[in-house]
Enzyme design. Structure first.
Site, mmCIF file in Angstrom:
data_model
loop_
_atom_site.group_PDB
_atom_site.id
_atom_site.type_symbol
_atom_site.label_atom_id
_atom_site.label_comp_id
_atom_site.label_asym_id
_atom_site.label_seq_id
_atom_site.Cartn_x
_atom_site.Cartn_y
_atom_site.Cartn_z
ATOM 1 C CG LEU A 1 -2.036 -1.005 1.339
ATOM 2 C CD1 LEU A 1 -2.780 -0.834 2.665
ATOM 3 C CD2 LEU A 1 -3.002 -0.882 0.174
ATOM 4 C CG ASP A 2 0.692 4.511 -2.960
ATOM 5 O OD1 ASP A 2 1.559 3.725 -3.361
ATOM 6 O OD2 ASP A 2 0.032 5.247 -3.711
ATOM 7 C CG PHE A 3 3.871 7.598 3.059
ATOM 8 C CD1 PHE A 3 4.415 7.265 4.288
ATOM 9 C CD2 PHE A 3 3.497 8.918 2.835
ATOM 10 C CE1 PHE A 3 4.571 8.222 5.284
ATOM 11 C CE2 PHE A 3 3.654 9.878 3.819
ATOM 12 C CZ PHE A 3 4.195 9.529 5.049
#
Length: 306
Positions: free
Chosen positions: A66-68
């Site tokens: 998952l993205d930051f």
């Protein structure tokens, strides 16, 4: 909303082979940079030191990314065999994911299938981003499909916004963010693919959340649904006015949907009324892919997929 801390780790699924955590927004999964004092890996090591695997670079095998800036369901394999079974599900495109998002504007259609090929942006200053085919500097675009279903219309900080359920039918880097932007409805708080916003008017986070996850491994069906973070009680800036489709009904359809056939090329859309391309039988795994899998089982890379 409170920022992430070492203590606020939320577990939404746990077995002897897997954990599914509800990742906090603005939190990296892992990092080799000493300046990163808080990562999901460090949270896991703090809460579950007995589950850390010394044979891996980070101690834990994350099954996907998952993205930051993205919150929500993230699966962790607790041993090499479990990681291998999860890898097989991802390789055969039998994993089901659904995300919640707030997007700019009122999406008029209740359901949209977004079909834009996505490639890497080679434009100077944008090489860390992705773009749709036809964009100047777009390299190696690949077919990409996202199903969008509108849940509510309303206002966020006085601006028109739609709450949507996003179901990626392929898995390209930044796919949901790129597709929403290409549709003309960028995700609220997305400073990379969204509208330029004044510093003072920026939301406290990017409004993208991994809501539902299902990984049907041979030994167990890993399934988790995380709490909805986009509620007026949790964020006073969000004021829904019209319900288009109830979320509970769509999630029930996801839960009762049969697991995707490994020969069908991926998960089915939420609604059977929308036709989808059905790729043929997946090609055999190459030696390069096999080597990549073995590397994946031993440690983790940092490139995000949403």
């Amino acid at each position: 909303m409170e920022p992430g801390s070492m203590e606020n780790l939320s577990i939404v699924y746990q077995s002897s082979d897997f954990l599914v955590v509800n990742k906090h927004w603005d939190l990296r999964i892992d990092s080799k940079t000493w300046r990163e004092t808080l990562t999901l890996q460090k949270q896991l090591r703090h809460h579950f030191p007995e589950l850390a695997d010394p044979d891996t670079c980070y101690g834990f095998r994350f099954c996907h990314q998952l993205d930051f800036s993205t919150s929500g369901a993230l699966c962790v394999a607790l041993n090499k065999a479990a990681a291998g079974s999860a890898y097989k599900c991802f390789k055969e495109r039998r994993v089901t994911k659904a995300y919640l998002a707030l997007v700019r504007g009122h999406v008029q259609e209740s359901q949209v299938t977004i079909n834009y090929a996505i490639g890497r942006n080679s434009t100077e200053g944008r090489t860390h981003t992705m773009c749709i085919e036809g964009t100047h500097g777009c390299e190696n675009p690949k077919p990409s499909l996202t199903e969008l279903l509108v849940l509510e219309h309303g206002l966020y900080a006085g601006d028109p916004v739609s709450k949507v359920l996003l179901k990626p039918l392929t898995g390209r880097t930044h796919q949901l963010r790129v597709h929403c932007s290409a549709l003309g409805h960028p995700i609220v708080g997305d400073l990379t693919y969204g509208q330029a916003e004044d510093q003072e008017d920026q939301p406290f986070r990017m409004m993208l959340h991994a809501f539902y996850l299902r990984i049907p491994t041979q030994a167990e069906r890993v399934e988790a649904c995380t709490p909805d973070p986009f509620l007026p009680a949790l964020d006073a800036c969000w004021s829904p006015s019209t319900c288009v489709q109830p979320l509970e009904q769509l999630i029930q359809a996801l839960r009762t949907d049969p697991d995707p056939d490994p020969m069908s090329g991926g998960p089915r859309p939420c609604s059977p009324s929308t036709p989808q391309p059905r790729p043929g039988r997946p090609p055999p795994e190459t030696e390069a892919q096999r080597a990549s899998c073995l590397q994946w089982l031993s440690e983790w890379t940092l490139e995000p997929d949403n």
